[in-house]
Design a protein around this motif. Sequence first.
Motif, PDB file in Angstrom:
ATOM      1  N   VAL A  97     -19.532 -26.872  -1.795  1.00  0.00           N
ATOM      2  CA  VAL A  97     -19.126 -25.804  -0.882  1.00  0.00           C
ATOM      3  C   VAL A  97     -17.614 -25.792  -0.706  1.00  0.00           C
ATOM      4  CG1 VAL A  97     -19.234 -25.050   1.524  1.00  0.00           C
ATOM      5  CG2 VAL A  97     -21.330 -25.691   0.327  1.00  0.00           C
ATOM      6  N   ARG A  98     -17.002 -26.970  -0.564  1.00  0.00           N
ATOM      7  CA  ARG A  98     -15.546 -27.021  -0.430  1.00  0.00           C
ATOM      8  C   ARG A  98     -14.863 -26.483  -1.672  1.00  0.00           C
ATOM      9  NH1 ARG A  98     -16.649 -32.148   1.872  1.00  0.00           N
ATOM     10  NH2 ARG A  98     -16.110 -33.147  -0.104  1.00  0.00           N
ATOM     11  N   MET A  99     -15.400 -26.851  -2.814  1.00  0.00           N
ATOM     12  CA  MET A  99     -14.806 -26.375  -4.055  1.00  0.00           C
ATOM     13  C   MET A  99     -14.919 -24.854  -4.161  1.00  0.00           C
ATOM     14  SD  MET A  99     -15.946 -27.196  -7.954  1.00  0.00           S
ATOM     15  CE  MET A  99     -17.468 -26.317  -7.666  1.00  0.00           C
ATOM     16  N   GLU A 128     -27.173 -20.815   0.139  1.00  0.00           N
ATOM     17  CA  GLU A 128     -27.076 -20.269   1.495  1.00  0.00           C
ATOM     18  C   GLU A 128     -25.671 -20.464   2.070  1.00  0.00           C
ATOM     19  OE1 GLU A 128     -30.057 -21.956   3.927  1.00  0.00           O
ATOM     20  OE2 GLU A 128     -31.749 -21.001   2.906  1.00  0.00           O
ATOM     21  N   VAL A 129     -25.138 -21.669   1.902  1.00  0.00           N
ATOM     22  CA  VAL A 129     -23.811 -21.940   2.457  1.00  0.00           C
ATOM     23  C   VAL A 129     -22.750 -21.095   1.762  1.00  0.00           C
ATOM     24  CG1 VAL A 129     -22.069 -23.711   2.845  1.00  0.00           C
ATOM     25  CG2 VAL A 129     -24.484 -24.261   3.149  1.00  0.00           C
ATOM     26  N   VAL A 130     -22.843 -20.998   0.426  1.00  0.00           N
ATOM     27  CA  VAL A 130     -21.863 -20.208  -0.322  1.00  0.00           C
ATOM     28  C   VAL A 130     -21.972 -18.729   0.041  1.00  0.00           C
ATOM     29  CG1 VAL A 130     -21.178 -19.461  -2.620  1.00  0.00           C
ATOM     30  CG2 VAL A 130     -21.689 -21.856  -2.201  1.00  0.00           C
ATOM     31  N   ALA A 131     -23.190 -18.236   0.232  1.00  0.00           N
ATOM     32  CA  ALA A 131     -23.364 -16.828   0.623  1.00  0.00           C
ATOM     33  C   ALA A 131     -22.705 -16.556   1.971  1.00  0.00           C
ATOM     34  CB  ALA A 131     -24.843 -16.479   0.673  1.00  0.00           C
ATOM     35  N   ASP A 132     -22.846 -17.485   2.900  1.00  0.00           N
ATOM     36  CA  ASP A 132     -22.176 -17.313   4.194  1.00  0.00           C
ATOM     37  C   ASP A 132     -20.664 -17.297   4.038  1.00  0.00           C
ATOM     38  OD1 ASP A 132     -24.623 -17.224   5.429  1.00  0.00           O
ATOM     39  OD2 ASP A 132     -24.641 -19.365   5.953  1.00  0.00           O
ATOM     40  N   LEU A 137     -15.541 -11.775  -5.325  1.00  0.00           N
ATOM     41  CA  LEU A 137     -16.903 -11.715  -5.865  1.00  0.00           C
ATOM     42  C   LEU A 137     -16.971 -12.311  -7.272  1.00  0.00           C
ATOM     43  CD1 LEU A 137     -18.000  -8.197  -4.570  1.00  0.00           C
ATOM     44  CD2 LEU A 137     -18.816 -10.421  -3.800  1.00  0.00           C
ATOM     45  N   TYR A 138     -16.013 -11.978  -8.118  1.00  0.00           N
ATOM     46  CA  TYR A 138     -16.033 -12.542  -9.473  1.00  0.00           C
ATOM     47  C   TYR A 138     -15.818 -14.056  -9.443  1.00  0.00           C
ATOM     48  CZ  TYR A 138     -16.230  -8.103 -11.960  1.00  0.00           C
ATOM     49  OH  TYR A 138     -16.651  -6.914 -12.473  1.00  0.00           O
ATOM     50  N   GLU A 196     -17.946 -19.552 -10.242  1.00  0.00           N
ATOM     51  CA  GLU A 196     -18.074 -20.908  -9.716  1.00  0.00           C
ATOM     52  C   GLU A 196     -19.537 -21.283  -9.472  1.00  0.00           C
ATOM     53  OE1 GLU A 196     -15.731 -23.048  -9.576  1.00  0.00           O
ATOM     54  OE2 GLU A 196     -14.231 -21.624 -10.265  1.00  0.00           O
ATOM     55  N   LEU A 197     -20.343 -20.351  -8.998  1.00  0.00           N
ATOM     56  CA  LEU A 197     -21.773 -20.641  -8.827  1.00  0.00           C
ATOM     57  C   LEU A 197     -22.444 -20.903 -10.169  1.00  0.00           C
ATOM     58  CD1 LEU A 197     -23.024 -18.213  -6.030  1.00  0.00           C
ATOM     59  CD2 LEU A 197     -23.032 -20.696  -5.998  1.00  0.00           C
TER      60      LEU A 197
END
Length: 755
Positions: free
Chosen positions: A170-172, A322-326, A187-188, A193-194
């Motif tokens: 998440v930090r990254m 979930e965390v990245v989406a937030d 968004l890109y 990264e995901l």
Amino acid sequence: MSRALCNGVLILSLHFFACAAEIEFPQCNCDSDSGWSVESILECQKVSDFLIAAAYFSIPIELLYFVTCSNLFPFKWVLFQFGAFIVLCGLTHFLNVFTYEPHSFILMLALTMSKFLTALVSFLTAITLLTLIPQLLRVKVRENFLRIKAHELDQEVGQMKRQEEASWHVRMLTQEIRKSLDRHTILYTTLVELSKTLELQNCAVWMPNEDNTRINLTHELRLRSSSDVYRLSIPFDDPDVMEVRKSEGVKILRSDSLLGSASSGEVDEAGPVAAIRMPLLKVSDFKGGTPQVIETCYAILVLVLPRDDFRIWSPHELEIVEVVADQVAVALSHAAVLEESQLMRDKLAEQNRALHQAKQNVMMASEARNAFQRVMSQGMRRPIHSILGLLSMMQQENLTPEQRLVIDTMAKTGSVISTLINDVMEISTINREHFALEMRAFHLHSMIKEAASVARCLCNFRGFGFGVQVENLVPDRVVGDERRIFHVILHMVGNLLNGCDEGYVTLRIWSDNDVGDRQGQRWAPWQSNFSSGCACVKFEIGIKRLQSFDSSSSVQLSRRPDSEGFDMGLSFSMCNKLVQLMQGNIWAVPNSQGHPEMMTLVLRFQLQPIMPNSELRGSPKHHLPTSSVLKGLKVLVTDDDGVNRVVTQKLLEKLGCCVSSVSSGTQCLRSLGTSGTPFQLVILEIYMPDMNGFEVAKRIQKFRSGCWPLIVALTASVEEDMWEKCVQVGMSGLIQKPVLLHVLKEELFRVLQNT
């Protein structure tokens, strides 16, 4: 079996006690020659029984503490049974302590029952232990304890590792996302990264359209070969779309999902697909400091795993999503806020430029207005006031009829000009379009004669003939604004003269009694009604060419107004407003060239009963109070305008006053403080550059003795509350410029009388 065994033991015990009661056992031979005496032996037994009882009572307490603190021992009821056995044993030894002394039968009975219960519980405990020993041997207490603790420790370590790994990812991702403030870059970056972190086959972002009827594919990790990649759309009422929008967490889509297949790229078979919503916020959602109650707009993030029989979405990966989406939602909202803030700043900058330009325009307009007022005041109003003051002094001299006619005409014309200048100054100062009428009684016939004299002079100067006809029924004593009516009549004559080179001008005035009978007239509302104290007077001015003029013929009556769409200019419009304020009407009839050929004015007057001429304004002579009251009055005139100051001084000297004059408020205060001659009256100009008259009057109030000197205000202002302002600072009178001799005398006489 245990119940039968207990019953048998109980019967044998009872039989044993019965036999013991019947058989008398011989006592032992205790009188031996050993070193121990009977008393010492009994004392040792007593102490031993007491210690045994204390030990027996402490052991169950320790067992009870062990049972309550241990969650691993599987046979807690055995410990409770063993504790009961120990308690009963301790009770037996405790009661046995009291048998070494003479004792009662009750003690022996209690000791017997205690020993019986102890024997019974001991027997049952022994039988129970025989059956439980094999099971106790199979219980590995320490091994189970270590195994459970190891399992719990593994779970905690695994959870900590997952949390640490999720936090690192998440930090990254957050660092990569927050490197840019552009929504497309955010968004890109998220997709890339995901994909690296979760080893995705593809991921895509779907955005709703403007009317929220469909969602469109806006961003995708794997670019497609077709050119219509961003034309893909899915209906808003698709079951998967609706379910993802309603769900707060990650939703695993079905294998036949339309949203999942559209997000898989051009791959025929894709792995498991997950989707999550991302709220999109805007600045408009937070107007007024609190969010508005509006329907939330969501984007959908879709993630596709590669095709693998063993690859599924793990809880750890779902937590990362979930965390990245937030974080992405927050970053997008932040970017949207910055974009809208930048637009607002640009808009505010443009508005500030416009406001600055408007401010510059207003300042320029204000400077132009001030310059105009200075020109009007210094170049027109002050000279006119001086001329009117001198004319008022000349009117009191012995003049021939022709001279008096000329002087009166000049005074009347100057009064009209002064009124016009005051109107212009008032409009430019307070920015209003309506004038305050000065309604007072006057002689209408006298005003008509003076207006005709001025009009005749204008016509003679331009080479026109002039004639006037006044009907006998025209009332003489009326109430109205004399100076403005005079101005309107001269304006009508001037408009007719400007439209022709030669001709004959006719002024006709009559009392129109049948106004209401004429249909279609624009002045139809006015009627002559002498019984009610009002009358309508009609002023008609026409011009005829000399070639067609017949002096023996009567003047043509007024025709139907035909000035609709006929532009008479700004001056006629202002006159029309004045006439409407006086409850009248004015119109013009043009000729074939478009110039006014005839102008008509209809006014409504309130009639006045017969009264002395001295009570009417406009009478040829003014009956003034006696001059003996003012003779020798010591007056100090303070006015910054030198010409008007000299004229006022001459008028006061004409009345017999002893006059001194200064040009500023400071000089006025200095003269009052140092002059050896005390002044009885001070005439103060209100608006002076260094110190205004109000401030000077306040300072005079501090050092004057009693009510002397009296203070009279002098001003050209036409403010309605001017008299109230003067009273507040202790002034006794007010003289409006232009200063006329009879007005000055009347006001000074009134002030002295009141004092």
